[in-house]
Each structure stands twice: as C-alpha cells, then as structure tokens.
Design an enzyme around this catalytic site. Structure first.
Site, mmCIF file in Angstrom:
data_model
loop_
_atom_site.group_PDB
_atom_site.id
_atom_site.type_symbol
_atom_site.label_atom_id
_atom_site.label_comp_id
_atom_site.label_asym_id
_atom_site.label_seq_id
_atom_site.Cartn_x
_atom_site.Cartn_y
_atom_site.Cartn_z
ATOM 1 N N SER A 1 2.238 -4.005 1.852
ATOM 2 C CA SER A 1 3.135 -4.823 1.042
ATOM 3 C C SER A 1 2.804 -6.313 1.169
ATOM 4 C CB SER A 1 4.581 -4.512 1.423
ATOM 5 O OG SER A 1 5.464 -4.851 0.381
ATOM 6 N N ASP B 1 4.662 1.359 -2.502
ATOM 7 C CA ASP B 1 4.578 0.483 -1.333
ATOM 8 C C ASP B 1 4.094 1.211 -0.075
ATOM 9 O OD1 ASP B 1 5.363 -1.213 0.916
ATOM 10 O OD2 ASP B 1 6.537 -2.338 -0.544
#
Length: 310
Positions: A41, A158
C-alpha cells in the site's frame, strides 16, 4: 565475502506511511545502505520512489507539495459509479507513472517488490515485472475505497489485506543479512468521530453551479449526503478503517518476529487520508528511527565481524 545486505519492509497504513520517509531519511543520514525493499500500500508507494533513485529528501518534497496543495491532491480522486470502489484510481496511476518516469522493474536502482492480493484466489501476488506504477496501483487498492486493479488476468487489491508488514516476503524473496521493518499499527482503543469534514475546494462560477453549491451546503442536504455517500458517512467510513487497522495489527505481529529491527513511528492519532499532515508524519518517522539507530549500527557492526571470519 560480499558486502552486508540490508532489506527494509515498509508497512501499510494510508497517510501514516508518510512516516516511512522520515525513517529512510535517518537511515541515510547514518550511512545505513539499503539493498532491498518490499512494501504494501503506502509502503509500496514510498518504496518505489526510493528504489527508483529518489532520495528521502526528494520524496519529502513531493509529500509536502501535495500537503500544501489540497486541490492537487483532490484532483487525483476520480470518483466511480461502480460498486467495486469509490475511487477508480486512473488519475492516481497516471500521476505515479509520471513521477516515476514510466520506469519498469528491471530499470530500478534497487530491487523492489510491492505486495498485492488476488481478490479471486486470495493469493499474495509479488509484482516484479512491467511498469512499477501499475504494481503500486495494485498494492494500494484499499477495498471499498479503490476499485480493484486488473493486472495480467488477475483482479488485485491492497497488499495490506494479507501482508501489512511484508517482512516474511522480504526474507523469502531476497534473503537479506539484516531486516528492518517499519510498522504503522499498534493496538489502541478507538472512539468513533461524531463527524467527518472533507474540505474539497470548489469555486462555483455559473448561476447553475452557484445554486447547486448553495443547496449542497444546507443542513438537510448534508444529512442526506451522509446517508447516501459512504465516503461522507462517518460511521461506515470509520468502522471500515478501524476494521482494517485491527486486521493489520494482528497480521503484523507474526511478521515482526522475523525482523531484526522493528521501527514503530507514533502515528496512531492520524487518519488514513491525513496527507495534509505530511510534515508532522515525516517527523514522527525521524523520531522513531533515531531511537533505533544505536541498535541498528550495533547490529551492523556485529554482522560485519562475522563476515570477516567467514
């Protein structure tokens, strides 16, 4: 025997991850040379810039520029009508590819791997080919907030979903002599906020825009918005972010055990989208890293002595 190889794992955490910049600044100031980088991320974003050759101070300038120019930041939000996610992410992908100058993984100055998760199979995905910007876009696809990213017949989300602190991944991929992990999560009590203010600058110009904007500022319309728009609904948005934080904390614990050094910037009082607080967050990273520098330098010295006798 070759030189000591140090790997750094940069964790997920939204804007909290700007503290990674401060950590990298302090490591560089103390001549701690990083050989490998993994990131999930926001950790993938900072890690990619660093692996491309941006110095920590260069990355700091980029972060502060966004913090000082809210309009530039909000321009990156291309809101989607799709139920897959609130933000499409095409503009962010374009921005990342621009600042990375279209670089591909094989052209990076340091080996770097962003972590993503296959939404269909539930597998971790290590992106190591193609454009780096695409790897970052996949790794930062926070569920519900961003649409999943399509990459090589996979639908990716993610990396923090399975690997919020990619230490084990770093160890498996690169086998460094020393692993430094930067963790952004701590177990804390949480109190939901009563309201959320999203300050998106807008200057109506036409009569129609002025009338629409005036109506949008009325109390009854704002209440209507809260009920319809998940991004503006504090209960849903806060619950989602807190759920992710709880999950990340638990997943990080086993990864921390695999690291030689764990740096924990004190960023728990900051939100996922507090990118306007870049200066404060970077300083938090610097403070946390300086506390660990004696331990890091001692470990490097110890490892180097072993190298001499091998």
């Amino acid at each position: 025997m070759g030189r000591l190889r140090i790997g750094v794992a940069l964790g997920s955490g939204g804007a909290k991850g700007l503290s990674h910049i401060g950590v990298l600044k302090v490591l560089e100031e103390n001549n701690v040379e990083i050989s490998f980088v993994t990131g999930s991320s926001i950790g993938a974003i900072i890690g990619a810039l660093y692996a491309k050759g941006y110095s920590p101070k260069d990355i700091e300038k980029l972060a502060n520029n966004i913090a000082e120019n809210k309009q530039q930041f909000y321009n990156l939000f291309d809101f989607s009508k799709s139920l897959q996610g609130i933000i499409k992410g095409d503009k962010i992908l374009e921005y990342l590819d621009t600042i990375l100058e279209g670089v591909t993984f094989d052209k990076l100055k340091k080996p770097f791997t962003p972590i993503a998760v296959d939404l269909i199979t539930g597998e971790k995905v290590y992106i190591q080919e193609g454009k780096v910007a695409e790897g970052i876009r996949a790794s930062m696809s926070i569920p519900v907030i961003f649409q999943p990213f399509s990459w090589k017949n996979r639908l990716l989300i993610d990396g923090g979903v399975l690997s919020p602190l990619p230490v084990k991944d770093l160890k498996m991929l690169y086998k460094p002599d020393i692993i430094i992990a930067v963790s952004l999560h701590k177990k804390t009590k949480w109190t939901p906020k009563e309201n959320i203010n999203i300050d998106i600058p807008f200057q109506p110009s036409t009569i129609t825009e002025k009338i629409t904007y005036s109506l949008s500022q009325t109390k009854i319309f704002k209440e209507f918005q809260k009920r319809l728009n998940p991004l503006l609904n504090p209960s849903l948005f806060d619950v989602l972010m807190q759920t992710i934080d709880i999950m990340n904390y638990e997943l990080e614990e086993s990864n921390k055990k695999e690291a030689d050094i764990v740096i924990n910037p004190d960023v728990q009082n900051y939100g996922t989208f507090d990118f306007d607080k870049a200066k404060e967050l970077i300083e938090k990273g610097e403070i946390a890293a300086r506390e660990k520098i004696p331990e890091i330098l001692k470990l490097i010295k110890k490892k180097r002595k072993r190298f001499i006798f091998l």
